[in-house]
Design an enzyme around this catalytic site. Structure first.
Site, short mmCIF file in Angstrom:
data_model
loop_
_atom_site.label_atom_id
_atom_site.label_comp_id
_atom_site.label_asym_id
_atom_site.label_seq_id
_atom_site.Cartn_x
_atom_site.Cartn_y
_atom_site.Cartn_z
N SER A 162 19.07 -15.21 -35.62
CA SER A 162 19.11 -14.14 -36.82
C SER A 162 20.20 -14.33 -37.69
O SER A 162 20.97 -14.96 -37.21
CB SER A 162 18.81 -12.73 -36.55
OG SER A 162 19.60 -12.35 -35.48
N GLU A 182 26.06 3.46 -56.10
CA GLU A 182 26.21 1.98 -55.74
C GLU A 182 24.70 1.45 -55.67
O GLU A 182 24.79 0.11 -55.80
CB GLU A 182 26.71 1.94 -54.13
CG GLU A 182 25.88 2.62 -53.11
CD GLU A 182 25.89 3.74 -52.84
OE1 GLU A 182 26.62 4.72 -53.61
OE2 GLU A 182 25.90 4.37 -51.77
N HIS A 209 24.08 8.28 -54.92
CA HIS A 209 24.51 7.11 -54.42
C HIS A 209 24.54 6.15 -55.77
O HIS A 209 23.81 5.29 -55.97
CB HIS A 209 23.89 6.57 -53.35
CG HIS A 209 24.05 7.09 -52.06
ND1 HIS A 209 24.91 6.83 -51.24
CD2 HIS A 209 23.12 8.24 -51.56
CE1 HIS A 209 24.77 7.76 -50.19
NE2 HIS A 209 23.89 8.61 -50.55
N CYS A 258 28.57 10.87 -52.02
CA CYS A 258 27.61 11.69 -51.41
C CYS A 258 28.41 12.62 -50.52
O CYS A 258 28.94 13.66 -50.80
CB CYS A 258 26.55 11.05 -50.73
SG CYS A 258 24.82 12.00 -50.02
N1 GLN Z 1 25.47 14.44 -44.51
C1 GLN Z 1 25.43 14.65 -45.79
C2 GLN Z 1 23.90 15.22 -46.04
O1 GLN Z 1 23.12 15.13 -45.50
C3 GLN Z 1 25.68 13.56 -47.08
C4 GLN Z 1 24.77 12.30 -46.78
C5 GLN Z 1 25.08 11.18 -47.42
O2 GLN Z 1 26.28 11.09 -47.49
N2 GLN Z 1 24.15 10.27 -47.45
O3 GLN Z 1 23.81 15.94 -47.06
#
Ligand code: GLN
Length: 553
Positions: free
Chosen positions: A19, A516, A514, A388
């Protein structure tokens, strides 16, 4: 036999020997080449593991979970597919054994199989083939490239390979093409490249009834003529279809250019009778040049929990590369373990960076280290980009240290906190199931005119992908705003806070979503571009300062 939609051509990419050969990147790069020749291309991944999706897998097992517009939590190879082509993918583009069996069993329970014995062949294989036909019908592409996860010879991969064999037979010769990515190792003691693992792995494929049309040889050394001839002879593949694929020296984005030089696209188009055309790679080449040889550099600290894992923050690292190219600057990523920041000297660990990025994450390990990092960035004017969890951390830090809300926290980390500035919404409280139970996929967000985000996006309304359970607690909105936090983005109905900023800071932007996942080589994400620009400005400022100090001393 289902009718074949359009004259879609199907390419299947399998892997042999070991892999981690970079099958996903090879598939994505072929996608780039075909798209740049003018074909509409869609990529997808079949993963033979039994999880329904990678959403509940640990990053140690699986690396990043890549999220699509429709909220599907998918394999990180789909990130490569979206970055290397313009195709926007959906949940249909990542099929796992878990989904296949879930569907087959649901149909069995409904009685859809009319009393028949339900078997791997034909019911499981039909389910797999059905997905390819469904995608072909929905996306109307010229070429669909399907990568099969795992390695040929894995027991769990067998139903997929059998399904593909049948599928290729159904669509007929000239419409389906198999590419096998294999390893040709160099054995130092013998001073030779060895072809036997490739021969055996292809023998395994042929045992199933699949004869690959193209062999892509991952190798550290050039595949000389004799080695090529040997693979050709013993694997039943014409020698021009034995393609050398060495590591590209600087950047994964060189791979399409490399494979074009090796004529992979010519062979593929020839075998599939796709029209002759030169791919227009000028914009791609230009991007690669900016990645390889930029004028400046800047150092970004990424403070995370899975920092030692190469793949855990893959899309973030890629988005930084795209933003770097846009700023004519190399982004050197300094991976900083949040637990080290929690326990150690913050200044010592963060002093050398020009910008700090706190990525997404779950669980409380290292969380106080992230809060300290956010505080350091805020109080030292270091560009800060929270994603996030990084946004939630920024909110907690601001609430505690600026708004004076002692002990403020997220209820994810402290259920009894006096100030739950980040908490679960009521609809999340009753959820007990772990899979696909978060706020997922694209959500629209309105930007506040005059905010930095508004200026960067150059738009009043945006749409971004999410994957989280906890939210900014709107009960604290007034208090935090009064203390100077700017709510730069919120849901159109005003209920959800999506972006917070600090206006008097060189760059302090933190988003609940997010970004990204939407960054591509030649369309870098505006928040990443703004962040890297701010980090570079800091670096150049520091250098100028040092030069002036030297002149004056
Ligand atoms: N743990 C946090 C939540 O569930 C942030 C999640 C994340 O960063 N993807 O809201």
């Amino acid at each position: 036999m289902p009718t074949q939609p359009r004259n879609t051509k199907f390419i299947f990419v399998t892997g042999g020997v070991v892999s981690s050969l970079g099958k996903g990147l090879a598939a994505a790069s072929l996608g780039t080449l075909l798209e740049k020749r003018g074909h509409k291309v869609i990529l997808q991944k079949f993963d033979p593991y039994l999880n329904v999706d990678p959403g509940t897998m640990s990053p140690f097992q699986h690396g990043e979970v890549y999220v699509l517009d429709d909220g599907a939590e998918t394999d990180l190879d789909l990130g490569h597919y979206e970055r290397f082509t313009s195709g926007v993918l959906s949940k249909l583009n990542n099929l796992t054994s878990g989904q296949v069996y879930e569907n087959v069993i649901a149909k069995e329970r409904k009685g859809d199989y009319l009393g028949k014995t339900v078997q791997v062949i034909p019911h499981v294989t039909n389910e797999i083939k059905g997905r390819i036909y469904e995608v072909a019908k929905k996306v109307d592409a010229d070429v669909i490239i399907t990568e099969i996860g795992g390695t040929v010879g894995d027991i769990e991969g067998l139903p997929f390979l059998e399904a593909l064999r049948q599928f290729a037979h159904e669509v007929g010769p000239g419409n389906a093409l198999f590419i096998h990515v294999t390893l040709v190792p160099y054995i130092g003691a013998a001073g030779e490249l060895k072809t036997k693992p490739t021969q055996q792995s292809i023998a395994k494929l042929r045992e199933i009834g699949i004869q690959p049309h193209v062999v892509l040889c991952r190798s550290e050394l050039p595949i000389e003529r004799d080695v090529r001839e040997k693979i050709s002879m013993f694997c039943n593949v014409p020698s021009e279809a034995v393609i050398e694929c060495r590591d590209v020296p600087h950047s994964i984005y060189e791979l399409p250019l490399y494979l074009q030089e090796e004529k992979l696209d010519d062979i593929v188009c020839d075998r599939l009778s796709l029209p002759e055309a030169e791919p227009d790679l000028s914009a791609w080449k230009n991007f690669v040049e900016r990645v390889i040889d930029p004028q400046h550099e800047t150092r970004i600290g990424v403070v995370g929990k899975y920092i030692e894992l190469q793949d855990a923050y893959k899309s973030i690292y890629e988005a930084l590369t795209h933003a770097g190219a846009a700023n004519d600057c190399r982004v050197i990523v300094e991976r900083i373990d949040a637990e080290d920041v929690e326990k150690g000297d913050v200044e010592e660990q963060l002093d050398s960076v020009d910008g700090l990025l706190i990525p997404g994450g779950f669980g409380d390990r290292g969380i106080e280290g992230k809060v300290r990092a956010a505080e350091y960035a805020r109080t030292h004017g270091i560009p800060y980009f929270g994603i996030c969890l990084g946004m939630q951390v920024a909110t907690i830090e601001f609430a505690r240290n600026v708004a004076g809300l002692v002990g403020a926290n997220s209820t994810e980390f402290d259920q009894g906190t006096a100030h739950p500035v980040i908490c679960l919404l009521d609809e999340q409280k009753s959820v007990t199931q772990k899979g696909a139970s978060m706020r997922l996929g694209s959500w629209v967000c309105d930007l506040r005119p005059g905010s930095r985000s508004f200026d960067l996006y150059k738009s009043a309304t945006i749409s971004e992908r999410h994957r989280h359970r906890f939210e900014f607690n709107s009960d604290y909105r007034d208090q935090l705003e009064a203390a100077g936090l700017v709510i730069a983005g919120s849901a159109p109905d005003g209920t959800l806070v999506e972006i917070v900023e600090l206006p008097k800071h060189p760059f302090y932007v933190a988003a609940q979503f997010h970004p990204e996942f939407l960054s591509k080589p030649n369309t870098p994400h505006p928040l990443f571009t703004g962040f890297v620009a701010a980090a570079l400005a800091r670096r150049l400022g520091v250098q100028k300062h040092a030069r002036e100090a030297a002149v004056n001393s």
